[in-house]
Design an enzyme around this catalytic site. Structure first.
Site, mmCIF file in Angstrom:
data_model
loop_
_atom_site.group_PDB
_atom_site.id
_atom_site.type_symbol
_atom_site.label_atom_id
_atom_site.label_comp_id
_atom_site.label_asym_id
_atom_site.label_seq_id
_atom_site.Cartn_x
_atom_site.Cartn_y
_atom_site.Cartn_z
ATOM 1 C CB SER A 1 65.796 64.946 3.983
ATOM 2 O OG SER A 1 65.526 66.020 4.839
ATOM 3 C CG HIS B 1 68.955 66.479 8.156
ATOM 4 N ND1 HIS B 1 67.920 65.764 8.706
ATOM 5 C CD2 HIS B 1 68.570 66.783 6.887
ATOM 6 C CE1 HIS B 1 66.958 65.633 7.810
ATOM 7 N NE2 HIS B 1 67.327 66.250 6.712
#
Length: 305
Positions: A86, A190
């Site tokens: 991430s 996300h």
């Protein structure tokens, strides 16, 4: 072959930066980065409480700064590949030379602010599911309106969505899932909830001139290696609203012949997954400067010459 990896949001804990600032030159470096991005990284890394550093706009640049600072403390490193989970992809992009440290931090500061703004629209969050079969878990999440935002491998999937959807998950776990653990993040990262942040990050990225990776860069999008700086940057932008496929990254590490993995500060999460998913691969997590000697030993044994 050595892989250097950087953790994502949720790895931060109060005061975790304190011992790193005692290293020569570290305080000056953090002070310069703080000025460049308009955020007091020293305060947030040493004195701020858990709620303060849970703030997306704070946590993301703080994590990237910690990763860069701890990697610099290792000295010369020649990894065979780099990757980040991430927001850790920004740290990895700096490791690979795609962006310099300051540019990476400025861009991730924009990312954190934009994602915090997007997260404020709806009360959302993320929860880790421990155990279960992805083929069973993912359809179950979709039935509840949730997204499998992180597919981490080793039996771990992170679900993201509204707080109501996550509460429903607690009450209705997929078959085989042992526990559902709420993560220390302030939004459904996300997922489609982050779409408004993509445009702002895209605008900021357009002003940059990325270099091609100097080492193999493995992308969260699909676990593939990326050869150009322009493509790395495009993936950093799009990744905000798309799932993290860390499981595929680890498959690529195996295909590349990984024999060792070092996770930069605040390490622990990715090495924990690697111990289960990559048996036989030596690991070191940089939690404090006390871990540097073990990491340097691993570098001497596994890094490229």
């Amino acid at each position: 072959m050595l892989v250097l990896v950087a953790p994502g949001q949720g790895a931060q804990t109060p005061g975790f930066l304190t011992p790193w600032l005692e290293l020569p030159g570290a305080a000056d470096r953090i002070a310069a980065w703080s000025e460049a991005i308009g955020l007091d990284l020293v305060h947030y890394g040493t004195k701020a409480d858990a709620d303060e550093i849970r703030d997306t706009a704070v946590a993301q640049p703080l994590l990237v700064a910690a990763g860069l600072l701890s990697a610099a403390a290792l000295g010369e490193v020649a990894p065979g590949a780099v990757a980040g989970h991430s927001v850790g992809e920004f740290t990895a992009a700096a490791f690979a030379g795609v962006l310099d440290d300051t540019a990476a931090l400025r861009l991730v500061r924009t990312r954190g602010l934009a994602m915090a703004e997007a997260a404020a629209v709806t009360a959302t969050g993320m929860s880790a599911l421990l155990g279960g079969d992805p083929e069973v878990t993912v359809p179950h999440l979709e039935k509840l309106g949730l997204t499998a935002a992180n597919v981490n491998g080793a039996g771990q999937i992170v679900a993201a969505g509204t707080l109501e959807q996550l509460a429903a998950l607690e009450a209705d776990k997929p078959e085989g899932v042992r526990r559902v653990v709420a993560l220390k993040v302030a939004g459904a990262f996300h997922t489609h909830h982050m779409a408004p942040a993509v445009a702002k990050l895209e605008e900021a990225a357009a002003a940059l001139s990325p270099a091609d990776p100097a080492v193999t860069y493995v992308s969260n999008k699909d676990g593939q290696t990326v050869a150009t700086g322009a493509e790395v940057l495009a993936r950093l932008v799009g990744q905000v609203a798309n799932p993290v496929r860390w499981d595929l990254c680890m498959e690529t590490f195996q295909e590349l012949g990984a024999t060792a993995l070092i996770e930069v500060c605040p390490g622990g999460t990715l090495t924990g997954i690697a111990k289960r998913a990559l048996p036989g691969v030596a690991t070191v997590a940089l939690k404090t400067p006390d871990d540097l000697d073990a990491a340097r030993t691993l570098i001497a044994q596994h890094a490229a010459v």
